[in-house]
Design a protein around this motif. Structure first.
Motif, PDB file in Angstrom:
ATOM      1  N   LEU A  25      24.510  27.069 -55.168  1.00 54.48           N
ATOM      2  CA  LEU A  25      23.839  25.694 -55.289  1.00 54.48           C
ATOM      3  C   LEU A  25      23.927  24.885 -56.475  1.00 54.48           C
ATOM      4  O   LEU A  25      24.115  23.807 -56.307  1.00 54.48           O
ATOM      5  N   TRP A  29      25.729  21.167 -56.771  1.00 52.78           N
ATOM      6  CA  TRP A  29      24.960  20.081 -57.610  1.00 52.78           C
ATOM      7  C   TRP A  29      25.888  19.332 -58.551  1.00 52.78           C
ATOM      8  O   TRP A  29      26.102  17.967 -58.674  1.00 52.78           O
ATOM      9  N   ARG A 117      21.006  14.911 -53.948  1.00 52.47           N
ATOM     10  CA  ARG A 117      20.496  16.450 -54.038  1.00 52.47           C
ATOM     11  C   ARG A 117      20.089  16.991 -52.658  1.00 52.47           C
ATOM     12  O   ARG A 117      20.584  17.757 -52.474  1.00 52.47           O
ATOM     13  N   LYS A 118      19.342  16.033 -51.881  1.00 51.63           N
ATOM     14  CA  LYS A 118      18.899  16.548 -50.528  1.00 51.63           C
ATOM     15  C   LYS A 118      20.269  16.804 -49.785  1.00 51.63           C
ATOM     16  O   LYS A 118      20.462  17.845 -48.908  1.00 51.63           O
ATOM     17  N   SER A 120      23.525  17.563 -50.532  1.00 53.49           N
ATOM     18  CA  SER A 120      24.045  18.575 -51.300  1.00 53.49           C
ATOM     19  C   SER A 120      23.579  19.980 -50.851  1.00 53.49           C
ATOM     20  O   SER A 120      23.994  20.854 -50.289  1.00 53.49           O
ATOM     21  N   HIS A 121      22.105  20.102 -50.998  1.00 48.45           N
ATOM     22  CA  HIS A 121      21.226  21.253 -50.373  1.00 48.45           C
ATOM     23  C   HIS A 121      21.271  21.432 -48.939  1.00 48.45           C
ATOM     24  O   HIS A 121      21.380  22.553 -48.421  1.00 48.45           O
TER      25      HIS A 121
END
Length: 153
Positions: A25, A29, A117-118, A120-121
């Motif tokens: 993760l 990021w 970020r959203k 990527s996650h």
């Protein structure tokens, strides 16, 4: 002669899986941040500043919330100021201190980074179905339920 042997584990090493997942993760990021020429440390600082917005924070407050030395916070703030993402202004309550706030550019970038970020996650968890995500969320919630809050992202 007896040989010392480690007991054979019957299932996956949860700590290893958790750590590997966490590293993956963080790597995704970091990769997502590359086009913005910004580091995860800088983003965490910006996120904290974004929560207090107009008021600003002193360097010592940021250091405390980030759990790092004030000297390290100064370096991160210097980098953000050089990129016109943050600014220092005199603290009206103590003219020896400065208040650090995000600039308009910093707020705009922070908004973009929330989306990055959203995404990527979301990519990382895309192999899980809705039921698996709900179960993972439930389990992780149990593990952190009594832990004190951590502002790091």
């Amino acid at each position: 002669m007896l040989k010392h042997m480690l007991p054979q584990e019957s299932g996956p090493d949860l700590v290893d899986l958790f750590n590997r997942s966490s590293r993956m993760l963080r790597g995704k990021w970091r990769h997502a941040l590359t086009p913005y020429d910004i580091t995860p440390h800088q983003v965490r600082t910006m996120m904290l500043l974004g929560r207090v917005d107009a008021e600003g924070m002193r360097n010592s407050q940021l250091a405390e919330k980030l759990h790092i030395a004030p000297r390290s916070t100064t370096e991160v703030i210097d980098q953000l100021v050089a990129k016109d993402l943050a600014t220092r202004t005199p603290d009206p309550a103590d003219r020896r201190a400065s208040l650090i706030t995000l600039t308009d550019s910093g707020r705009e970038l922070l908004q973009k980074l929330h989306g990055e970020r959203k995404q990527s996650h979301e990519e990382f968890f895309s192999t899980l179905g809705d039921d698996d995500r709900a179960e993972l969320s439930r389990i992780l919630g149990l593990l952190v339920a009594d832990a004190p809050g951590d502002p790091r992202c």
